[in-house]
Design a protein around this motif. Sequence first.
Motif, PDB file in Angstrom:
ATOM      1  N   ASN A 100       3.392  54.777   3.694  1.00  0.00           N
ATOM      2  CA  ASN A 100       3.725  54.241   4.552  1.00  0.00           C
ATOM      3  C   ASN A 100       2.635  53.263   5.308  1.00  0.00           C
ATOM      4  OD1 ASN A 100       6.097  54.439   5.796  1.00  0.00           O
ATOM      5  ND2 ASN A 100       5.670  56.065   7.129  1.00  0.00           N
ATOM      6  N   ASN A 101       1.258  53.712   5.296  1.00  0.00           N
ATOM      7  CA  ASN A 101       0.323  52.810   5.699  1.00  0.00           C
ATOM      8  C   ASN A 101       0.123  51.564   4.848  1.00  0.00           C
ATOM      9  OD1 ASN A 101      -0.547  54.495   7.590  1.00  0.00           O
ATOM     10  ND2 ASN A 101      -2.098  55.614   6.342  1.00  0.00           N
ATOM     11  N   HIS A 102       0.248  51.780   3.487  1.00  0.00           N
ATOM     12  CA  HIS A 102       0.193  50.442   2.713  1.00  0.00           C
ATOM     13  C   HIS A 102       1.251  49.665   3.087  1.00  0.00           C
ATOM     14  CE1 HIS A 102      -0.569  48.367  -0.977  1.00  0.00           C
ATOM     15  NE2 HIS A 102       0.580  48.354  -1.227  1.00  0.00           N
ATOM     16  N   VAL A 103       2.416  50.262   3.319  1.00  0.00           N
ATOM     17  CA  VAL A 103       3.937  49.221   3.873  1.00  0.00           C
ATOM     18  C   VAL A 103       3.211  48.566   4.972  1.00  0.00           C
ATOM     19  CG1 VAL A 103       5.910  49.245   4.321  1.00  0.00           C
ATOM     20  CG2 VAL A 103       5.364  50.328   2.291  1.00  0.00           C
ATOM     21  N   ARG A 104       2.684  49.035   6.006  1.00  0.00           N
ATOM     22  CA  ARG A 104       2.446  48.799   7.182  1.00  0.00           C
ATOM     23  C   ARG A 104       1.408  47.541   6.939  1.00  0.00           C
ATOM     24  NH1 ARG A 104       1.747  53.975  10.861  1.00  0.00           N
ATOM     25  NH2 ARG A 104       3.599  54.726  10.547  1.00  0.00           N
ATOM     26  N   TYR A 105       0.353  47.912   6.096  1.00  0.00           N
ATOM     27  CA  TYR A 105      -0.681  46.983   6.036  1.00  0.00           C
ATOM     28  C   TYR A 105      -0.114  45.747   5.142  1.00  0.00           C
ATOM     29  CZ  TYR A 105      -4.770  44.615   4.009  1.00  0.00           C
ATOM     30  OH  TYR A 105      -5.867  43.948   3.616  1.00  0.00           O
ATOM     31  N   MET A 106       0.523  45.777   4.253  1.00  0.00           N
ATOM     32  CA  MET A 106       1.358  44.632   3.591  1.00  0.00           C
ATOM     33  C   MET A 106       2.114  43.872   4.674  1.00  0.00           C
ATOM     34  SD  MET A 106       0.113  44.432   0.663  1.00  0.00           S
ATOM     35  CE  MET A 106       1.360  43.125   0.006  1.00  0.00           C
ATOM     36  N   ARG A 107       2.846  44.368   5.571  1.00  0.00           N
ATOM     37  CA  ARG A 107       3.448  43.889   6.558  1.00  0.00           C
ATOM     38  C   ARG A 107       2.817  42.995   7.605  1.00  0.00           C
ATOM     39  NH1 ARG A 107       8.136  48.184   8.501  1.00  0.00           N
ATOM     40  NH2 ARG A 107       9.271  48.095   6.709  1.00  0.00           N
ATOM     41  N   ARG A 108       1.760  43.751   7.810  1.00  0.00           N
ATOM     42  CA  ARG A 108       0.798  42.771   8.956  1.00  0.00           C
ATOM     43  C   ARG A 108       0.176  41.670   7.903  1.00  0.00           C
ATOM     44  NH1 ARG A 108      -3.225  47.351  10.597  1.00  0.00           N
ATOM     45  NH2 ARG A 108      -1.493  48.812  11.017  1.00  0.00           N
ATOM     46  N   LYS A 109      -0.272  41.895   6.781  1.00  0.00           N
ATOM     47  CA  LYS A 109      -0.662  40.712   5.939  1.00  0.00           C
ATOM     48  C   LYS A 109       0.416  39.661   5.813  1.00  0.00           C
ATOM     49  CE  LYS A 109      -3.397  40.366   1.745  1.00  0.00           C
ATOM     50  NZ  LYS A 109      -3.840  40.733   0.611  1.00  0.00           N
ATOM     51  N   ASP A 110       1.633  40.119   5.759  1.00  0.00           N
ATOM     52  CA  ASP A 110       2.573  39.130   5.517  1.00  0.00           C
ATOM     53  C   ASP A 110       2.900  38.458   6.539  1.00  0.00           C
ATOM     54  OD1 ASP A 110       2.996  39.857   2.680  1.00  0.00           O
ATOM     55  OD2 ASP A 110       4.790  40.838   2.987  1.00  0.00           O
ATOM     56  N   LEU A 111       2.800  39.205   7.851  1.00  0.00           N
ATOM     57  CA  LEU A 111       3.054  38.490   9.325  1.00  0.00           C
ATOM     58  C   LEU A 111       2.038  37.510   9.327  1.00  0.00           C
ATOM     59  CD1 LEU A 111       4.237  41.575  11.311  1.00  0.00           C
ATOM     60  CD2 LEU A 111       5.644  39.576  10.677  1.00  0.00           C
ATOM     61  N   ARG A 112       0.663  37.943   9.011  1.00  0.00           N
ATOM     62  CA  ARG A 112      -0.436  36.942   9.386  1.00  0.00           C
ATOM     63  C   ARG A 112      -0.138  35.614   8.440  1.00  0.00           C
ATOM     64  NH1 ARG A 112      -5.494  40.445   8.479  1.00  0.00           N
ATOM     65  NH2 ARG A 112      -4.128  42.030   8.158  1.00  0.00           N
ATOM     66  N   SER A 113       0.119  35.828   7.362  1.00  0.00           N
ATOM     67  CA  SER A 113       0.387  34.679   6.269  1.00  0.00           C
ATOM     68  C   SER A 113       1.525  33.828   6.690  1.00  0.00           C
ATOM     69  CB  SER A 113       0.748  35.292   4.917  1.00  0.00           C
ATOM     70  OG  SER A 113       0.895  34.338   4.163  1.00  0.00           O
ATOM     71  N   GLU A 114       2.574  34.462   7.311  1.00  0.00           N
ATOM     72  CA  GLU A 114       3.583  33.539   7.800  1.00  0.00           C
ATOM     73  C   GLU A 114       3.281  32.912   9.048  1.00  0.00           C
ATOM     74  OE1 GLU A 114       7.559  35.600   8.302  1.00  0.00           O
ATOM     75  OE2 GLU A 114       7.149  36.620   6.447  1.00  0.00           O
TER      76      GLU A 114
END
Length: 132
Positions: A3-17
């Motif tokens: 779950n933490n990894h998915v949240r981290y990836m989502r934040r990273k994806d959101l920042r990238s977008e």
Amino acid sequence: MYNNHVRYMRRKDLRSERRIRRNRVRRQREMMKNFLILVMTVCLIVTCSVALSSFRSNAKADTAPSYKYYKSIMVSNNDTLWSIAEEYMDGDHYTSINDYINEVKAMNSLSDDSIQYGRHLVIPYYDTAFTG
């Protein structure tokens, strides 16, 4: 942990977008700015061209047309072809005083620059008045 990894990836994806969107907006603004500079440059060139051409046409319109005439003069005691040219030559129609003198010599069949007192010469001159 997943779950933490998915949240981290989502934040990273959101920042990238967000970064991608900001870059896209920045590029669009830059392109718009460059386009406006181009349009303003073209307008400035057209305005200067129109102003210059109207100025040049006004300058020509102020000049009255001149007409070529001929008259006979009597050579006085101290006259030379040079002094006659200085008196009657129009600088707008001859490139040099020698051109005028050569025309006078040709019109009067003179072989050299010497002229005699009392002789009549036909000379050209220009005037803005039309007498025809």
